[in-house]
Scaffold this motif. Structure first.
Motif, PDB file in Angstrom:
ATOM      1  N   TYR A   1      -1.588   2.131  -2.617  1.00  0.00           N
ATOM      2  CA  TYR A   1      -2.989   2.503  -2.429  1.00  0.00           C
ATOM      3  C   TYR A   1      -3.943   1.327  -2.645  1.00  0.00           C
ATOM      4  O   TYR A   1      -5.157   1.491  -2.525  1.00  0.00           O
ATOM      5  CB  TYR A   1      -3.365   3.638  -3.385  1.00  0.00           C
ATOM      6  N   ALA A   2      -3.403   0.164  -2.987  1.00  0.00           N
ATOM      7  CA  ALA A   2      -4.256  -1.009  -3.199  1.00  0.00           C
ATOM      8  C   ALA A   2      -4.812  -1.508  -1.867  1.00  0.00           C
ATOM      9  O   ALA A   2      -4.167  -1.396  -0.819  1.00  0.00           O
ATOM     10  CB  ALA A   2      -3.467  -2.121  -3.885  1.00  0.00           C
ATOM     11  N   LYS A   3      -5.998  -2.074  -1.915  1.00  0.00           N
ATOM     12  CA  LYS A   3      -6.644  -2.549  -0.690  1.00  0.00           C
ATOM     13  C   LYS A   3      -5.989  -3.811  -0.150  1.00  0.00           C
ATOM     14  O   LYS A   3      -6.047  -4.077   1.049  1.00  0.00           O
ATOM     15  CB  LYS A   3      -8.132  -2.805  -0.953  1.00  0.00           C
ATOM     16  N   SER A   4      -5.384  -4.601  -1.030  1.00  0.00           N
ATOM     17  CA  SER A   4      -4.751  -5.843  -0.598  1.00  0.00           C
ATOM     18  C   SER A   4      -3.700  -6.253  -1.621  1.00  0.00           C
ATOM     19  O   SER A   4      -3.632  -5.699  -2.725  1.00  0.00           O
ATOM     20  CB  SER A   4      -5.789  -6.962  -0.446  1.00  0.00           C
ATOM     21  N   GLN A   5      -2.885  -7.240  -1.238  1.00  0.00           N
ATOM     22  CA  GLN A   5      -1.885  -7.770  -2.160  1.00  0.00           C
ATOM     23  C   GLN A   5      -2.553  -8.405  -3.376  1.00  0.00           C
ATOM     24  O   GLN A   5      -2.080  -8.267  -4.507  1.00  0.00           O
ATOM     25  CB  GLN A   5      -1.017  -8.806  -1.432  1.00  0.00           C
ATOM     26  N   LYS A   6      -3.662  -9.086  -3.141  1.00  0.00           N
ATOM     27  CA  LYS A   6      -4.389  -9.719  -4.238  1.00  0.00           C
ATOM     28  C   LYS A   6      -4.919  -8.677  -5.212  1.00  0.00           C
ATOM     29  O   LYS A   6      -4.895  -8.883  -6.436  1.00  0.00           O
ATOM     30  CB  LYS A   6      -5.547 -10.550  -3.682  1.00  0.00           C
ATOM     31  N   ALA A   7      -5.378  -7.557  -4.683  1.00  0.00           N
ATOM     32  CA  ALA A   7      -5.931  -6.508  -5.542  1.00  0.00           C
ATOM     33  C   ALA A   7      -4.871  -5.942  -6.481  1.00  0.00           C
ATOM     34  O   ALA A   7      -5.119  -5.758  -7.677  1.00  0.00           O
ATOM     35  CB  ALA A   7      -6.532  -5.397  -4.686  1.00  0.00           C
ATOM     36  N   GLN A   8      -3.679  -5.684  -5.952  1.00  0.00           N
ATOM     37  CA  GLN A   8      -2.648  -5.114  -6.818  1.00  0.00           C
ATOM     38  C   GLN A   8      -2.103  -6.145  -7.799  1.00  0.00           C
ATOM     39  O   GLN A   8      -1.759  -5.811  -8.933  1.00  0.00           O
ATOM     40  CB  GLN A   8      -1.529  -4.489  -5.967  1.00  0.00           C
ATOM     41  N   LEU A   9      -2.042  -7.412  -7.392  1.00  0.00           N
ATOM     42  CA  LEU A   9      -1.595  -8.457  -8.312  1.00  0.00           C
ATOM     43  C   LEU A   9      -2.581  -8.629  -9.465  1.00  0.00           C
ATOM     44  O   LEU A   9      -2.189  -8.739 -10.629  1.00  0.00           O
ATOM     45  CB  LEU A   9      -1.427  -9.783  -7.565  1.00  0.00           C
ATOM     46  N   THR A  10      -3.863  -8.633  -9.124  1.00  0.00           N
ATOM     47  CA  THR A  10      -4.888  -8.783 -10.159  1.00  0.00           C
ATOM     48  C   THR A  10      -4.879  -7.592 -11.112  1.00  0.00           C
ATOM     49  O   THR A  10      -4.961  -7.751 -12.337  1.00  0.00           O
ATOM     50  CB  THR A  10      -6.278  -8.923  -9.514  1.00  0.00           C
ATOM     51  N   GLY A  11      -4.768  -6.402 -10.544  1.00  0.00           N
ATOM     52  CA  GLY A  11      -4.764  -5.203 -11.375  1.00  0.00           C
ATOM     53  C   GLY A  11      -3.606  -5.174 -12.350  1.00  0.00           C
ATOM     54  O   GLY A  11      -3.775  -4.850 -13.532  1.00  0.00           O
TER      55      GLY A  11
END
Length: 221
Positions: A49-59
Motif C-alpha cells: 500500500y506504500a506510494k513508492s519504494q522510497k516511502a516504504q523504506l523510509t517508513g
C-alpha cells in the motif's frame, strides 16, 4: 529507573552467570529473530500500500528500529522500577497493573493494555493470514471473513499454553520457528536479489498453467 543502570552484570567475573553470556545471548537473539520472522516475511502485505519504494523504506527504517528501541527501553525501565516500588521484579504488565492503587489509574492502565493488545494483533497477526485465506478462495472469502477465521484459529491453537512456560516458549517454540522460517526467508531473498536480479513478471504471478511461475502444478519443487 531502579537499579537497571547501576546493577552489576550477572555475567561479570564473580557473578552468578559468569562465563554463560553466549549461552544466553545467542538463543535470545535467535528467539527475537523468530518473534519477528512472521512479520518480516509478510511485510509485503503492508508495503503493497506504500506510494513508492522510497516511502516504504523510509517508513520501516524510522518506524521499526526507533519505536521498538523505545518500547524495549520502557519495558526494561518499568520492570526495573518495580524492584524499587514493589520490592520485587515484576515483568508482567498485567501483574504490575494489579498492584496499582486507585480505581482511575487501574482503569486507564487496563484500557491501555487492551488497546495495545488489539492494535498489535490486528496489525501484526491478522492482516497476513487474512490475505492468505482470501488468496486461497477469493470468491468465497473476503478480508473480513479471513480475519474472523484467523481469530477463531488463533483461539483453537491455544497460544496461552506456549506462554505458560518461558523455557518452552523461547527455546522450543521461537527457536524452532526460526529454524523453519529462516531457510524460507533465505530462499526468497536469494531468488529475488541474486537469481532474478529484483525483476518479477507481475502478470505471470497471477497466471496458472501458462504463467512462468506455475512450475509443477503450482509447486516449485
Amino acid at each position: 529507573l531502579g537499579p537497571m543502570l547501576s546493577a552489576t552484570s550477572q555475567f561479570a567475573p564473580g557473578g552468578p552467570k559468569e562465563g554463560q553470556f553466549l549461552k544466553v545471548f545467542l538463543p535470545s537473539v535467535t528467539a527475537n529473530v523468530g518473534f519477528w520472522s512472521t512479520l518480516s516475511l509478510n511485510i509485503p502485505d503492508f508495503t503493497r500500500y506504500a506510494k513508492s519504494q522510497k516511502a516504504q523504506l523510509t517508513g520501516q527504517a524510522i518506524g521499526l528500529p526507533v519505536f521498538m528501541a523505545l518500547f524495549s527501553f520502557l519495558g526494561v525501565a518499568v520492570t526495573s522500577a518495580t524492584t524499587v516500588i514493589f520490592g520485587e521484579v515484576i515483568s508482567d504488565p498485567v501483574a504490575v497493573v494489579s498492584r496499582i492503587q486507585g480505581v482511575a489509574p487501574t482503569i486507564l492502565s487496563l484500557i491501555g493494555l487492551m488497546l495495545a493488545t488489539i492494535s498489535t494483533n490486528i496489525a501484526a497477526n491478522v492482516v497476513a493470514p487474512a490475505n492468505a485465506l482470501v488468496n486461497l478462495a477469493p470468491r468465497e472469502i473476503s478480508f473480513t471473513k479471513g480475519a474472523f477465521i484467523t481469530a477463531i484459529l488463533g483461539i483453537i491453537t491455544q497460544p496461552w499454553r506456549l506462554l505458560s512456560s518461558t523455557e518452552g516458549y523461547i527455546f522450543t517454540w521461537l527457536i524452532g520457528y526460526s529454524a523453519l522460517l529462516g531457510p524460507i526467508a533465505g530462499i526468497i531473498i536469494a531468488d529475488y536479489f541474486l537469481i532474478r536480479d529484483r525483476t518479477l513478471d507481475v502478470d505471470a504471478l497471477y497466471q496458472s498453467k501458462d504463467g512462468g511461475y506455475w512450475y509443477s502444478n503450482g509447486y516449485n519443487g
